[in-house]
Scaffold this active site. Structure first.
Site, PDB file in Angstrom:
ATOM      1  CB  CYS A 274      -7.280  -5.009  -4.519  1.00  0.00           C
ATOM      2  SG  CYS A 274      -6.628  -6.674  -4.439  1.00  0.00           S
ATOM      3  CG  HIS A 332      -5.418  -4.082  -0.641  1.00  0.00           C
ATOM      4  ND1 HIS A 332      -6.435  -4.074  -1.656  1.00  0.00           N
ATOM      5  CD2 HIS A 332      -5.187  -2.740  -0.359  1.00  0.00           C
ATOM      6  CE1 HIS A 332      -6.469  -2.780  -2.217  1.00  0.00           C
ATOM      7  NE2 HIS A 332      -6.142  -1.842  -1.469  1.00  0.00           N
ATOM      8  CG  ASP A 355      -5.935   1.292  -2.637  1.00  0.00           C
ATOM      9  OD1 ASP A 355      -6.349   0.659  -3.884  1.00  0.00           O
ATOM     10  OD2 ASP A 355      -5.803   0.541  -1.624  1.00  0.00           O
TER      11      ASP A 355
END
Length: 681
Positions: A274, A332, A355
């Protein structure tokens, strides 16, 4: 009449780079400018001077097969929504003309070519060709990415290094990252990313037209950073070995990744997780002129069935079990980009969540956003894009369930853990800024909140007594080389004596996975008098965790089992153990100038209980060409080693010198960084 010809066209590169705040791209072969602001070219004619009464000029600007033709006028009147070309009113020499090309604030991003035509009586024409790259313009009020503060434009567009935040909310770790947007070839690769995208391949015309909109651009980039649906930049991998690529934890900047992707013919780079996906996206967006910053959400929920509940299962002795499709990542990382949202009406402008980590499909593609941060806080799940998914990431409840022989024997709920801290790098300072309040309404802290995972209010019963409370408290943030000290506090709220088994269990875990097997446990029995309080002090020694944990985290749980009623109660905590930092010292750091050799000393002290060895890597955009590697011989516990390095800065401004030591006998990387201020010679 003497012929009139174009002898030379000068793009006035240095002047335009300064005017458009694109000096960082000076190494590019192309002129780089921003939309919504004029660029100046100098035109040298030969044969005779230009006669405005009989001669005329036109400029044709092309993006792919799209084009616009505009006359070159002697009127400076410009419109922010139209292309316009005019002769500098100060220009007196009609054989050497200064011409401004004014671009709309909503022009599409990309590689442009332009042709300058001069027409003379008899319709004779002469022409010249040239090129430029056009980016978004956060300095222009009419641009959809306009951000009104200079320090934020400096941070979110111009800053080529920064910090990513990992670890846990109680022990936030700063991870240096080099965004590398001004490194050679990175600009071109970011523009080629748009060309390689499925949207461009499907319809070049439609793609070029849509590239005027940062909403469209951001969705294309979000999808193209991962390789799930296209020839994207990074292949994700979260478990197993990384022998056929690079362990995600070893990347230190975006430049290496983007360069490798381009040089491989746009084959995915292995591997990303991530923070790597987010950091590379941040680079691409800053290159394209869209303000961007990485965001870390601590305890980020992945709610697969969208019921805003994450279920976690434990054994009756406190071992966390992998029984749920839902999950919570300890952290995250995504990004926020700044833009207006005319598609959503007023009130949703500003920071938008995007994202690029492939988790869920959005309109059939692995991308996420842009979702307005304001929409998350206001729970506007009816708006675009992907707001319900992001809302759950920061707002889900956690149900902790103890199971024994397939039966649920205890259950408790935690409403505070998910999205407990959301942060980004502070503007202008190397530290984190807590922005949780932008995403959710912050409740005032209570005595029990987050010092343990179970409070009186959140401990619900399902065949279990509310008569006993248990708190699991870390005495201080754990540090490598020191014991992990923690306290178990047990409160008997009933006027009845109790005898209870105490089970303590520690498991190593990766930030995004369920824990592995137990590496430390303790079991015992305690007696509780009526209304009694017992405090149990415990520790896990370095020798017990060092070879297991490394860069991983620890899931620690306590289960109390009432020997009379067999009621059970659980408390748990997940935490990271802070690694030492490499220290970097620079002699005469207040007098560092460009193109002059400088020296730095990198120091490492071994905090582990056994010798360690590894490879030290030093890098710094604008300071060092490429990377410098040094092998470190086995270093005994408690001893220090120093490594001298030299570097020659080639860019002016504040730059990051970063060092990382990858240990060979422990799954751990030690890092450090120093901000370096480089002046002109």
């Amino acid at each position: 009449m003497e012929d009139l010809k174009i002898k030379n066209v000068n793009l006035e590169k240095s002047e335009n780079l300064e005017r458009h705040r694109t000096e960082g791209f000076s190494s590019s072969k192309s002129l780089v400018v921003r939309r919504g602001a004029p660029l100046r070219i100098s035109v040298q004619l030969e044969g005779r001077a230009f006669n405005p009464k009989t001669d005329s000029m036109r400029i044709k600007v092309m993006l792919g097969r799209l084009y616009v033709v505009m006359p070159v006028t002697f009127s400076k009147k410009v419109c922010s929504s139209h292309w316009k070309a005019y002769v500098d009113p100060e220009s007196r020499d009609l054989q050497n003309l200064s011409i401004f090309i004014s671009t709309p604030a909503s022009a599409s991003v990309g590689y442009y070519t332009f042709q300058l035509y001069v027409f003379t009586p008899g319709r004779k024409k002469t022409c010249a060709f040239s090129k430029f790259i056009l980016l978004c313009n956060p300095w222009c009020r009419e641009d959809a990415v306009y951000i009104p503060f200079e320090d934020q434009r400096e941070e979110y567009i111009q800053n080529d290094s920064g910090l990513l935040f990992i670890g846990t909310s109680m022990n936030i770790v700063s991870r240096p990252w080099s965004f590398d947007q001004f490194e050679p070839g990175v600009l071109e690769t970011c523009l080629n990313l748009l060309q390689v995208s499925p949207q461009h391949q499907k319809s070049r015309r439609k793609d070029y037209l849509n590239r005027n909109n940062p909403i469209y651009i951001s969705r294309v980039v979000s999808a193209m950073i991962n390789s799930e649906d296209d020839r994207g930049v990074l292949k994700g991998k979260w478990k197993g070995d990384y022998k056929d690529g690079v362990n995600p934890s070893l990347w230190t900047g975006s430049g290496d990744i983007l360069t490798q992707w381009a040089e491989s013919g746009y084959n995915p780079v292995k591997y990303g997780q991530c923070w790597v996906f987010a950091a590379v996206m941040c680079t691409v967006m800053r290159v394209l002129g869209i303000p961007c910053r990485p965001i870390t959400n601590f305890n980020s929920a992945h709610d697969t069935n969208a019921n805003l509940v994450i279920e976690e299962y434990y054994s009756e002795t406190g071992q966390k079990l992998n029984h749920s499709k839902d999950s919570i990542w300890n952290f995250h990382v995504w990004v926020e980009c700044w833009m207006t949202r005319r598609d959503l009406g007023s009130g949703m402008d500003g920071w938008q969540i995007l994202d690029p980590t492939p988790q869920e499909r959005s309109e059939g593609v692995f991308c996420c956003g842009p979702a307005p941060v304001k929409a998350i806080k206001d729970r506007r799940i009816d708006l675009f894009f992907d707001i319900p998914f992001v809302y759950a990431e920061v707002n889900a409840d956690v149900h902790s369930i103890i199971v024994s022989e397939g039966r649920v024997v205890s259950y408790c709920k935690d409403t505070e853990r998910v999205g407990s801290v959301i942060c980004t790098k502070a503007v202008g300072f190397p530290r984190h800024q807590n922005i949780t309040g932008d995403y959710k309404c912050i409740k005032s802290p209570t005595l029990s909140s987050r010092s343990s995972t179970v409070s009186e209010d959140s401990t619900l019963s399902r065949g279990s007594s509310r008569g006993v409370l248990v708190f699991l408290i870390l005495d201080k943030a754990p540090v490598v080389g020191e014991p992990v000290h923690f306290t178990v506090k047990v409160i008997n709220k009933e006027k009845v004596a109790k005898r209870m088994k105490v089970h303590l269990n520690a498991q190593a875990k990766e930030y995004n996975n369920s824990p592995s097997d137990t590496f430390w446990e303790s079991h015992g029995v305690i007696q509780l008098a009526p209304m009694d309080v017992k405090v149990i002090h415990q520790q896990i020694l370095p020798a017990q965790y060092e070879n297991v944990v490394g860069d991983d985290l620890i899931n620690l749980a306590v289960v109390l089992d009432d020997l009379a009623s067999h009621d059970r109660v659980l408390a748990s905590e997940e935490f990271n153990i802070a690694s030492p930092q490499l220290t970097i010292q620079i002699a005469d750091e207040d007098s560092i100038v460009a193109n002059k050799e400088q020296a730095a000393i990198v120091t490492f002290t071994n905090p582990f209980s056994h010798p360690v060895s590894g490879v030290l890597t030093v890098a710094g955009a604008g300071l060092i060409q490429g990377k410098v590697h040094f092998r470190m011989l086995p270093l005994p516990p408690g001893k220090s080693v120093k490594q001298r390095i030299t570097f020659i800065p080639n860019k002016v401004g504040t730059k990051m010198l970063q060092a990382s030591l990858s240990l060979s006998n422990i799954n751990s990387t030690i890092r450090g960084f120093k901000m370096v201020s480089v002046s002109r010679a």
